[in-house]
Design a protein around this motif. Structure first.
Motif, PDB file in Angstrom:
ATOM      1  N   VAL A   6       0.868  -1.184   0.000  1.00 34.12           N
ATOM      2  CA  VAL A   6       0.000   0.000   0.000  1.00 34.12           C
ATOM      3  C   VAL A   6       0.899   1.227   0.000  1.00 34.12           C
ATOM      4  O   VAL A   6       1.705   1.399   0.904  1.00 34.12           O
ATOM      5  CB  VAL A   6      -0.930  -0.001   1.225  1.00 34.12           C
ATOM      6  CG1 VAL A   6      -1.782   1.250   1.240  1.00 34.12           C
ATOM      7  CG2 VAL A   6      -1.778  -1.252   1.239  1.00 34.12           C
ATOM      8  N   PRO A   7       0.763   2.085  -1.007  1.00 35.85           N
ATOM      9  CA  PRO A   7       1.616   3.268  -1.048  1.00 35.85           C
ATOM     10  C   PRO A   7       1.354   4.194   0.135  1.00 35.85           C
ATOM     11  O   PRO A   7       0.217   4.337   0.573  1.00 35.85           O
ATOM     12  CB  PRO A   7       1.280   3.938  -2.367  1.00 35.85           C
ATOM     13  CG  PRO A   7       0.086   3.252  -2.894  1.00 35.85           C
ATOM     14  CD  PRO A   7      -0.149   2.022  -2.113  1.00 35.85           C
ATOM     15  N   ARG A   8       2.404   4.799   0.648  1.00 42.46           N
ATOM     16  CA  ARG A   8       2.254   5.773   1.738  1.00 42.46           C
ATOM     17  C   ARG A   8       1.959   7.127   1.131  1.00 42.46           C
ATOM     18  O   ARG A   8       2.539   7.523   0.137  1.00 42.46           O
ATOM     19  CB  ARG A   8       3.539   5.839   2.555  1.00 42.46           C
ATOM     20  CG  ARG A   8       3.825   4.557   3.272  1.00 42.46           C
ATOM     21  CD  ARG A   8       5.069   4.685   4.080  1.00 42.46           C
ATOM     22  NE  ARG A   8       5.471   3.366   4.529  1.00 42.46           N
ATOM     23  CZ  ARG A   8       6.294   3.158   5.511  1.00 42.46           C
ATOM     24  NH1 ARG A   8       6.863   4.174   6.134  1.00 42.46           N
ATOM     25  NH2 ARG A   8       6.605   1.933   5.864  1.00 42.46           N
TER      26      ARG A   8
END
Length: 77
Positions: free
Chosen positions: A74-76
């Protein structure tokens, strides 16, 4: 898939399996044979199959095998 269908002459009949709640088995959804498949455009054929797959995944996304690395992180923000 379009090349396999063209080479073999076999009809392409999409189907999807869904797990039933409570470990009661599976439901298999069999769609009609794809009319006009393969076409003269392999890219359009691939898009057509991808859209069918996407429709099924949207119906039961929790059952899709999210194994591709692109979907694991999951991209930050």
């Amino acid at each position: 898939m379009s090349r396999v269908a063209e080479t073999s002459g076999a009809p392409v009949v999409p189907f999807f399996a869904e797990r039933l709640p409570g470990a009661q088995g599976y439901r298999v959804v069999v769609l009609p044979e794809l009319a006009g498949f393969p076409s003269a455009d392999a890219a359009a054929d691939a898009l057509r199959l991808n859209k069918l797959l996407e429709e099924h995944i949207r119906r039961v996304p929790e059952q899709y095998l999210w194994s591709h690395d692109r979907f694991k992180v999951v991209p930050r923000d």
